[in-house]
Design an enzyme around this catalytic site. Structure first.
Site, PDB file in Angstrom:
ATOM      1  N   HIS A 252      11.765 -11.948   3.580  1.00  9.17           N
ATOM      2  CA  HIS A 252      11.586 -10.642   3.721  1.00  9.17           C
ATOM      3  C   HIS A 252      12.906 -10.146   3.632  1.00  9.17           C
ATOM      4  CE1 HIS A 252      11.024  -6.205   3.954  1.00  9.17           C
ATOM      5  NE2 HIS A 252       9.912  -6.961   3.686  1.00  9.17           N
TER       6      HIS A 252
ATOM      7  N   GLU B  97      10.815  -8.261  -4.502  1.00 11.51           N
ATOM      8  CA  GLU B  97      10.988  -6.793  -4.075  1.00 11.51           C
ATOM      9  C   GLU B  97      12.214  -6.510  -4.144  1.00 11.51           C
ATOM     10  OE1 GLU B  97       7.469  -6.958  -0.715  1.00 11.51           O
ATOM     11  OE2 GLU B  97       9.084  -7.541   0.150  1.00 11.51           O
TER      12      GLU B  97
ATOM     13  N   GLY C  46      10.915   0.927   1.937  1.00  8.87           N
ATOM     14  CA  GLY C  46       9.930   1.408   3.195  1.00  8.87           C
ATOM     15  C   GLY C  46      10.679   2.889   2.957  1.00  8.87           C
TER      16      GLY C  46
ATOM     17  N   SER D  79       7.276   0.137  -2.491  1.00 15.04           N
ATOM     18  CA  SER D  79       6.889   1.678  -2.674  1.00 15.04           C
ATOM     19  C   SER D  79       6.054   1.670  -3.620  1.00 15.04           C
ATOM     20  CB  SER D  79       8.097   2.287  -3.443  1.00 15.04           C
ATOM     21  OG  SER D  79       8.864   3.127  -2.014  1.00 15.04           O
TER      22      SER D  79
HETATM   23  P1  PGA Z   1       6.600  -0.959   1.145  1.00 15.44           P
HETATM   24  O1  PGA Z   1       6.624  -1.743   1.839  1.00 15.44           O
HETATM   25  O2  PGA Z   1       4.765  -0.754   0.617  1.00 15.44           O
HETATM   26  O3  PGA Z   1       6.029  -0.191   2.694  1.00 15.44           O
HETATM   27  O4  PGA Z   1       7.770  -0.158   0.785  1.00 15.44           O
HETATM   28  C1  PGA Z   1       6.879  -2.887   1.060  1.00 15.44           C
HETATM   29  C2  PGA Z   1       7.891  -4.501   1.743  1.00 15.44           C
HETATM   30  O5  PGA Z   1       8.464  -3.889   2.581  1.00 15.44           O
HETATM   31  O6  PGA Z   1       7.024  -5.058   1.201  1.00 15.44           O
END
Ligand code: PGA
Length: 261
Positions: A96, A168, A174, A214
């Site tokens: 991640h 991602e 975030g 997001s």
């Molecule tokens: P988010 O996080 O959906 O809150 O943007 C995604 C992630 O970190 O996998």
């Protein structure tokens, strides 16, 4: 839309009590959803044993947020794939962007971890994604191709059938994340599919590629309708079950055939 995966990484959120309550509610929420959707949750390590019990035979898969590559050793603070396998973990998230950013994990580390996770019959969920500078310089595609090649180095075709990929983009994740537009997501997912097919032939077509960053109740279907998006990997919008409920019910209505991977 074919069968898909919907999952959430809790990051460093939720006490054990909150996690158990969430898991019970998610079982309720998903029990009548068509079986072409596979759900998974990825709690913090300390909640894994008790939540495994709560999930029981609900069909919801359980994941861990990372793993070391060695079975045991002098690695203070780490958890090994052997320990995760003992719990009966299904999926191990690797690489991640927060692990890469704050704990200096690189593609070579992720590759070693993926081998270790596969050795125990668990599924590595390998996260790839370009940062904002790489996107602005126009090297998103090359970045993803290079991450994929290193992360999958030495993984056999037979083992590849157990691999999952999450795209991602770092800039989309975030609180300060900017949701990626569907065109970009489609382009990168096609790129990932091509890398997988070049390396693994027909098996490469079966490896699920999830999108994350997001994702919310307004944009989820737009991503899910893209041909090489085989699921969503969701943070904030899935931690709150009132929001996740909408994503689940929209996906439920539109999932027409069995998961082909
Ligand atoms: P988010 O996080 O959906 O809150 O943007 C995604 C992630 O970190 O996998």
């Amino acid at each position: 839309m074919k069968g898909i995966w919907l999952g959430t990484n809790w990051k460093m959120h939720k006490s054990l009590e909150e996690g158990i309550a969430y898991s019970k509610s998610l079982i309720e929420l998903t029990k009548d959803v068509n079986k072409n959707i596979t759900f998974f949750i990825i709690p913090p390590y300390t909640s894994l044993w008790p939540i495994k019990d709560v999930l029981g035979d609900s069909g919801i898969k359980l994941g861990a947020q990372s793993s070391h590559w060695e079975d045991q050793g002098a690695y203070t603070g780490e958890i090994s794939p052997m320990m995760l396998a003992e719990i009966g973990i299904d999926i191990v998230e690797l690489g991640h962007s927060e692990r890469r950013q704050y704990y200096n994990e690189n593609d070579a580390d992720i590759n070693k971890k993926a081998h270790a996770v596969l050795k125990y019959g668990m599924k590595p969920l390998i996260c790839v994604g370009e940062n904002i500078a790489q996107k602005s310089y126009g090297i998103a595609q090359e970045t993803i191709e290079s991450q994929m090649k290193v992360c999958l180095s030495g993984i056999s075709t037979e083992n590849a059938a157990n691999v999952m990929i999450a795209y991602e983009p770092v800039w989309a994740i975030g609180e300060n994340g900017i949701p990626a537009d569907a065109e970009h997501v489609s382009f990168i997912h096609d790129t990932i599919r091509n890398v997988l097919k070049d390396k693994y032939g027909a098996i490469g077509d079966e490896i699920p590629i999830l999108y994350g960053g997001s994702v919310n109740e307004k944009n989820s279907m737009e991503y899910l309708m893209l041909p090489n998006v085989n699921g969503l990997f969701i943070g904030r919008a899935a931690w709150d079950l009132t929001r996740f409920r909408k994503i689940i019910s929209d996906a439920d209505k539109n999932t027409t055939s069995a998961r082909h991977f």
